[in-house]
Each structure stands twice: as structure tokens, then as C-alpha cells.
Design an enzyme around this catalytic site. Sequence first.
Site, PDB file in Angstrom:
ATOM      1  N   CYS A 184      54.830   5.961  25.209  1.00  0.00           N
ATOM      2  CA  CYS A 184      54.286   6.534  23.984  1.00  0.00           C
ATOM      3  C   CYS A 184      54.616   8.019  23.920  1.00  0.00           C
ATOM      4  O   CYS A 184      55.745   8.396  24.165  1.00  0.00           O
ATOM      5  CB  CYS A 184      52.794   6.271  23.904  1.00  0.00           C
ATOM      6  SG  CYS A 184      51.888   6.762  25.389  1.00  0.00           S
ATOM      7  N   ARG A 185      53.620   8.836  23.598  1.00  0.00           N
ATOM      8  CA  ARG A 185      53.934  10.252  23.373  1.00  0.00           C
ATOM      9  C   ARG A 185      54.096  11.040  24.656  1.00  0.00           C
ATOM     10  O   ARG A 185      54.652  12.128  24.656  1.00  0.00           O
ATOM     11  CB  ARG A 185      52.849  10.888  22.508  1.00  0.00           C
ATOM     12  CG  ARG A 185      52.920  10.392  21.076  1.00  0.00           C
ATOM     13  CD  ARG A 185      51.706  10.805  20.271  1.00  0.00           C
ATOM     14  NE  ARG A 185      51.864  10.447  18.860  1.00  0.00           N
ATOM     15  CZ  ARG A 185      50.847  10.264  18.024  1.00  0.00           C
ATOM     16  NH1 ARG A 185      49.612  10.387  18.452  1.00  0.00           N
ATOM     17  NH2 ARG A 185      51.075   9.949  16.773  1.00  0.00           N
TER      18      ARG A 185
END
Lengths: 231, 231
Positions: free
Chosen positions: B179-180
Site C-alpha cells: 500500500c502506501r
Amino acid sequence: MNLERKWKDQLYQEFARIGKCLSSPKRLELIDLLAQGPKSVDQLSKATGMSIANVSQHLQTLHESRLVRFNKKGNFVIYEVAELSVADFMVSLHRLSEKQLVEIQRLKTDILQHHASMEPISLEVLMERMERGEVLLLDVRPEDEYVMGHIPGAISIPIGELEKHLATLPVNKEIVAYCRGPYCLMSAQAVEILKSKGIKASRIEEGVHEWKRYVEHSNKSTQGKASYINN
Amino acid sequence: MNLERKWKDQLYQEFARIGKCLSSPKRLELIDLLAQGPKSVDQLSKATGMSIANVSQHLQTLHESRLVRFNKKGNFVIYEVAELSVADFMVSLHRLSEKQLVEIQRLKTDILQHHASMEPISLEVLMERMERGEVLLLDVRPEDEYVMGHIPGAISIPIGELEKHLATLPVNKEIVAYCRGPYCLMSAQAVEILKSKGIKASRIEEGVHEWKRYVEHSNKSTQGKASYINN
DNA sequence: CAACTATTCAATTGTTTTGTTGAATAGTTA
DNA sequence: TAACTATTCAACAAAACAATTGAATAGTTG
């Protein structure tokens, strides 16, 4: 409140502790000085022009965020950066700031005009010419900073003692001076002195940490880590 | 006052402008979000749980220091990081903070225990297994962030749509989600979902920027720059 | 043009931070 | 032990900041 939200808040709170250390000009200057080598509160106070109490306070802030550590030597408290990576991080910060803030670029060129036309040469050029034995690299920082770590091949003559040692310099080589980094004026001053004595001289703007990053990013293929630190 | 002193004061004043941006938790979170891709004030407000006016104010601070820029699209003002190097700098800050502040390490392990035992695998292991075609790499961020840039070979299924797309996933491969970055929980949530459906899954803690730094530091010898940004 | 939306601006409040001062502490030297 | 040094602590005033509120702006849609 949402658990994830709470977690993030705590997390960013912590990151901001490091950030807060970087939000005061004086504190940044202290870190930069310490990145060159351990110093006492008193030394830092003199170098930055702040009151001793004020320096002490800033150092405490830095210590709370684990950016610096200290040990007591006799009557003195000697501070140093907690990790080499702190110095490296400061190089990142300088890079980013200089890239984003035109003001910094302006300040830099302004002062160099003031100090005669003293454009630095690039590290690349320096390395090349050093290998060919054309230049002598001069570390003009205080000697203890040189001892802590320096660019390989450099010799140490602190700026204050440069005039005394002029005779010992080789006449057939050009002198290249360096100091604490791009925001330190000592190397420019050294060049000024040397040129005024008719000696061919120039400077690089990089300091030890900038140099280190340079070699790590260029000859990545060769070896893991340069061993330039005498500890 | 001394001229050199005055110059340094001005200079560090400027550095501190960047530092000030990093001194507020919320501001750091905003930069991290923007590092993943452009967003409107409103989106940022929802993502961080701050009032819109407050977000706007922080964004202005960031803009004054040239860390973000914006352009107006219809009724919206879309902010983004001013430079890719801003995102890279944030990785440096995260690294340093995590190294120096035990508290951050603690927070990280705490939440992962909370999210079942979901230790990330290393980038190195991932790369190896991807080359052997053993795994499918899943980008679970919102699609626009994937479009802005992603790890090569990854496919995009935003976390919210994961359950819908379960059928389309290959059965013979293990899923690895990302993800981030290390302080984003979406990949952990994705693994939770997948595991609950009996699908073999794990995660990496790196995001796009951490990955980018990783490849730049490992195969330095190969080429200049990975072209993973679709702009 | 009116209603509406997203964002910014301005004013206010309470909180944090900075630098200053003078006193307190810990360690050294005579 | 007394005098001295380097540093930290504590208390204060001035300045800077963060979050909140409600009004103002710029742009869009019906």
C-alpha cells in the site's frame, strides 16, 4: 475515535518530534556543527553566538528526540550526533531546502560574490585531478574534526594556522580546500588567503558528509562502505 | 553584528522554514498522502480527520515552503508534492525517526499484533519470488495512486473492491499486497481479507517510494533511473 | 441569475516555543 | 575546604502557532 485514526495520530506525533527539532534555525546549526564532530556546550555557544543557557536548552530538545547524545568529560559535557545517519539526514534536508527555496540559492551566490569570484569545482573534477597527482587536498577545519573523519588523501591545516604553514605547501601542485560543507565559509576564506599569497588554489563546496554520499552513489558497484572514519 | 553570522542566521532561517513544515503531525500526514498522488483539500480533510479550513491552512504553510503546489480543476483545488524529491525526503525522515525513536517501532509492532500476526516479507524475497512467477503483487491503494506510479508488475485492486474481485485472482499464486508504505494499514487489511477467504497471502511494508529507493541502492550498476512513473 | 460547492480568509482563543535572567548543581583545581 | 568552571534548572515575558468559527470568494450547475 477510530482506532486506526488514533494510531496514526500517535505515529505522526512521534515523527513530528523529529520535525520540531528541525524547526528552529539555531537547532539546525547546532546539528550541523555536531555532525562535524563532538563539541562542548561552550564551544557550541561560541560558534553560534547564542547564550550558553540557550544552547543547553536546545541540546536538551535534540536529546529528547535522540538526535544527539553526550558524555561528560571532567567538567565538560561533550555532545555529539547520536548516529552517523543524523549527519546524512541533514545532507538530505540541505539538498531539499536548496532545491525548493530559491532564497537559499540566492544567499549562497551572494556571499560568494562578496568573497571574490570563488566558484567551487565539482567533486568529479577533484577526484580526477587528485588521481593524476595534480592537486593537494586541504582540510581547513579544526584538527579534531579532521581526526573524526576526512576525505581520503586530504591533509589537515586549520584555517587559523594556514598562514604559518604556507612554506610547507608543495609549489608544483594546486591547492584545493574544503571545509564543513556548502554553508561553511572556511574553504572560501582559505582560498582567499592562498590566492593573496600568489598560490594557485580553489575549493570544493562539499564537506565530508556530502563527499560520502557522493561516493556511495557513484561507485556503488565496488564495495560496501568507505572506511574513512577513525573512531 | 558580524557579517558571516548574519549570513548564517539568514541561511538557517530558510532551512528552518522547511523544518517548520515538518514540525506538525498533521502536516507530515498531509505530505505523506500527497506523496502518493494529487488530492483535493476535501479528500485530504476526510483522510486526516481535520476540518477543511485547518487543512487549507496547513497546505498554505507547505506551499510557502514550496513543498507542495496546486492547480485548480473546476471547483476543486488539487494539491500535489512540488517535486518527487519531497517524497524521497519523507522516506529519509521516516527512516531516521524510526531508527532514533523506539516509540515508533513500538507503535508499529503493536498495531500488527492487533492485526493478527502479519509480519511483512522483505523486498528482496518478494523480488526473487516474483521473478520465479510464484507471486502476484497487489497494489491495494486507490486506483489513481496506482496510475500515478506503482511497483512494476503489480496489479491494482483498491482495498474497497477486493472482496468483489476475489474470483479473478489466480489460484496457483500467492498474493503479496502493498500500500502506501510502512505506516499505512491497507495492505495488512488486505491480507486479513484474503486469509479469511482461505487465500494464501502476505504483505510487504514498503510503498512505491521505499521500493524506488531500494532499487536505486541495490542495482546501481544497471541503469540510471527506473521509469515507473506514468505521467 | 440563483443556489450550491469547494476553498480560502480573518479574527479569536488557548497553547507552545523562544530567549533571557539569575540561581543551583557538579565537578575541578589550588 | 574554598574558589572556580561549565552546565543545567526554573521562572518569566514576548512571540509564534494551531485549531475553530463564520464570513468571503470563485467557480459550477440548474
